[in-house]
Structure formats: structure tokens, C-alpha cells
Design a protein around this motif. Sequence first.
Motif, short mmCIF file in Angstrom:
data_model
loop_
_atom_site.label_atom_id
_atom_site.label_comp_id
_atom_site.label_asym_id
_atom_site.label_seq_id
_atom_site.Cartn_x
_atom_site.Cartn_y
_atom_site.Cartn_z
N ASP A 1 0.63 -0.98 -0.23
CA ASP A 1 -0.01 0.15 0.44
C ASP A 1 1.16 1.50 -0.03
OD1 ASP A 1 -2.95 -1.40 0.80
OD2 ASP A 1 -1.40 -1.90 2.21
N VAL A 2 1.46 1.50 -0.95
CA VAL A 2 2.88 2.68 -0.83
C VAL A 2 2.17 3.61 -2.38
CG1 VAL A 2 4.89 3.07 -1.69
CG2 VAL A 2 4.45 1.65 0.68
N THR A 3 2.64 4.36 -1.93
CA THR A 3 2.05 5.14 -3.79
C THR A 3 3.52 6.29 -3.57
OG1 THR A 3 -0.07 5.30 -3.14
CG2 THR A 3 0.69 7.20 -4.67
N ILE A 4 3.72 5.84 -5.32
CA ILE A 4 5.56 6.78 -5.51
C ILE A 4 5.05 7.58 -6.90
CG2 ILE A 4 7.45 7.37 -5.97
CD1 ILE A 4 7.56 4.54 -5.47
N SER A 5 4.34 8.94 -6.71
CA SER A 5 3.73 9.56 -7.54
C SER A 5 4.01 11.18 -8.01
CB SER A 5 2.39 9.48 -7.12
OG SER A 5 1.67 10.39 -8.03
N GLY A 6 5.00 11.76 -9.25
CA GLY A 6 5.41 13.20 -9.44
C GLY A 6 6.70 12.36 -9.46
N PHE A 7 7.06 11.53 -9.45
CA PHE A 7 8.73 12.38 -8.89
C PHE A 7 10.02 11.77 -10.38
CE2 PHE A 7 7.13 10.53 -5.10
CZ PHE A 7 8.31 11.95 -4.12
N ASP B 1 8.15 -8.30 -3.22
CA ASP B 1 6.92 -9.20 -2.67
C ASP B 1 5.83 -7.90 -2.41
OD1 ASP B 1 5.64 -11.25 -2.26
OD2 ASP B 1 7.16 -12.22 -0.82
N VAL B 2 5.49 -7.41 -3.04
CA VAL B 2 4.68 -6.34 -2.21
C VAL B 2 3.02 -6.15 -2.93
CG1 VAL B 2 6.34 -4.93 -0.93
CG2 VAL B 2 5.43 -4.69 -2.85
N GLU B 3 1.96 -5.81 -2.24
CA GLU B 3 1.03 -5.68 -2.96
C GLU B 3 0.45 -4.72 -2.31
OE1 GLU B 3 -2.10 -9.12 -1.13
OE2 GLU B 3 -0.77 -10.27 -1.68
N HIS B 4 -1.10 -4.46 -3.78
CA HIS B 4 -1.76 -2.92 -3.68
C HIS B 4 -0.72 -1.60 -3.14
CE1 HIS B 4 -5.14 -5.29 -3.47
NE2 HIS B 4 -4.09 -5.85 -2.11
N CYS B 5 0.79 -1.65 -4.45
CA CYS B 5 1.50 0.19 -4.99
C CYS B 5 1.21 0.25 -5.85
CB CYS B 5 2.91 -0.67 -4.41
SG CYS B 5 3.37 -1.29 -2.79
N THR B 6 0.79 1.64 -5.67
CA THR B 6 0.77 2.38 -7.07
C THR B 6 1.93 3.22 -7.29
OG1 THR B 6 -1.78 2.53 -6.71
CG2 THR B 6 -0.22 4.53 -8.22
N ASN C 1 -0.35 -4.47 -8.20
CA ASN C 1 0.30 -3.94 -8.30
C ASN C 1 0.00 -3.35 -8.98
OD1 ASN C 1 1.85 -3.34 -5.54
ND2 ASN C 1 2.47 -5.57 -6.79
N MET C 2 -0.46 -1.45 -8.98
CA MET C 2 -0.39 -0.37 -10.27
C MET C 2 0.54 0.87 -10.92
SD MET C 2 -4.06 -0.61 -11.18
CE MET C 2 -3.58 1.12 -11.79
N LEU C 3 0.59 0.30 -11.47
CA LEU C 3 2.02 1.02 -12.78
C LEU C 3 1.67 1.64 -13.89
CD1 LEU C 3 4.53 -1.11 -13.55
CD2 LEU C 3 4.24 0.25 -11.51
N THR C 4 1.23 3.38 -13.90
CA THR C 4 0.35 4.87 -14.50
C THR C 4 1.15 5.73 -14.71
OG1 THR C 4 -1.17 4.98 -12.52
CG2 THR C 4 -1.67 2.70 -13.67
N GLU C 5 0.75 5.79 -16.45
CA GLU C 5 1.59 6.88 -16.78
C GLU C 5 2.53 7.80 -15.97
OE1 GLU C 5 -2.16 9.79 -16.65
OE2 GLU C 5 -3.34 8.81 -15.03
N LYS D 1 1.67 -11.24 -10.93
CA LYS D 1 0.74 -11.93 -10.80
C LYS D 1 -0.09 -10.70 -11.18
CE LYS D 1 -3.02 -15.65 -9.48
NZ LYS D 1 -3.04 -15.88 -8.82
N ASN D 2 -1.10 -10.34 -11.11
CA ASN D 2 -2.04 -9.56 -11.22
C ASN D 2 -2.13 -7.79 -11.09
OD1 ASN D 2 -4.71 -8.89 -11.85
ND2 ASN D 2 -5.38 -9.40 -10.04
N ASN D 3 -0.59 -7.68 -11.98
CA ASN D 3 -0.35 -5.99 -11.87
C ASN D 3 -1.40 -5.04 -13.09
OD1 ASN D 3 1.24 -6.38 -9.99
ND2 ASN D 3 2.11 -8.04 -10.41
N VAL D 4 -1.14 -4.30 -12.88
CA VAL D 4 -1.72 -3.36 -14.25
C VAL D 4 -1.37 -2.30 -14.64
CG1 VAL D 4 -3.55 -2.12 -15.07
CG2 VAL D 4 -4.15 -3.80 -13.77
#
Length: 204
Positions: A6-12, A27-32, A53-57, A73-76
Amino acid sequence: EVKVNDVTISGFTITSTVSDIGVYLDDVEHCTVSKNTLHGHDWAIWIDRGSNNMLTENEVYSNQGGIYLVSAKNNVLESNELHDNSSQGISLTLSVENTIVTNEVHNNQDGVFLRNDSVSNALVGNTVCSNSRDGIWLSDSRNNSVTGNTIYENWVHGVCLQSSSAGNFVEGNTIYENGDKGISLHGSNGNTLKGNRLYDNTHA
């Protein structure tokens, strides 16, 4: 290196002059990871055994490789631009049920590479062009879906299935002006090719 969920890394802007990984999800889940610029790394983003996990934009350029998923598994991966990387824009190894959608992948060595028993991944609506080898390359990978992509001006094949890749579904893609074949099958059986538009490739 991220080792908690559940970590978000954005705008860097994440850059380096030494060999390293820009963002490493271990080995983490639900990070963006979103809206970052990454350049100058061995691999810009690496997911090792992570899921959901989500990798976007993100803009990912001038790395050795772009985004790498290993046993993931099951990342976007959605709406990223990956360009001018020395090897693959996106690479999956031993990875299952990931979604790669509406990315722009250009001017890398290979655009998108699935290998080593990568299974049941979906590549949908991506633009893959001007890579110096193959646009989308599946090697020893099964039951993947390659649908609705625009694949053009890659120097070798638009789509390449090889090394016992089987059960893959290639449908509704527009594939043109590639340097060799639009779709190449080499040592691969039991794949479905349906409703693709191919034109102006050097070979069929």
C-alpha cells in the motif's frame, strides 16, 4: 526498494548515473507507481513476486530496460510511455495474469517481451512501434491474449511467437510496415490468429 504494501510513488523524477533499479517492488501488494519520470537505470521499474500493483502514466526512457516483472501476478501496467531503452520496453518472466493496456512502447530494442512460462497475461490496446527488433515477442509463453494493439515500423517482426508458445490468442490487431513478418510463428503450435489487419509488412 519497497518492501511494504500500500505504498504510492507519484510525481517524481527518478534518475541515476550508476547501475541500479529506479523503483523496486519486492514481494508487495497494492502499491501504485504513477506519473513519474525514470531514466538512467539498469531497469526503471522492477516488480519481483508482487501482485495487485498499479503502474500508470510513467515516462520511462534511456534505461537499460524499462519495466520488468518477475514471478509477478495480477499487476496492471496502464498508459505508460516507454521509449529509447537499450533492451525491452516491457519484459515479463514467469509472470501470470498481468494486464498491459494502452501503453506507448517505441524506440526500444524489443517492445514487449513475454518469456519463460509467462501465462494468461493480457496485452490490450497498446501502441508498439519503431523498436529495433520485435514489437511484441512471446517465447515459451502460453495462453496470453494480444488484442487490439497497433504494431508498426518495428525493424523485425510485428508479433513473434516462438519456442513452444502455445494457446495464445492474437486478435484484432493492426500490424503494418514491419521489417520482416507482420506475425511470425516459429516452433509454436495451437495459437489462434483472428481478425488481424496486416499490410505493408516486408513479408506476410
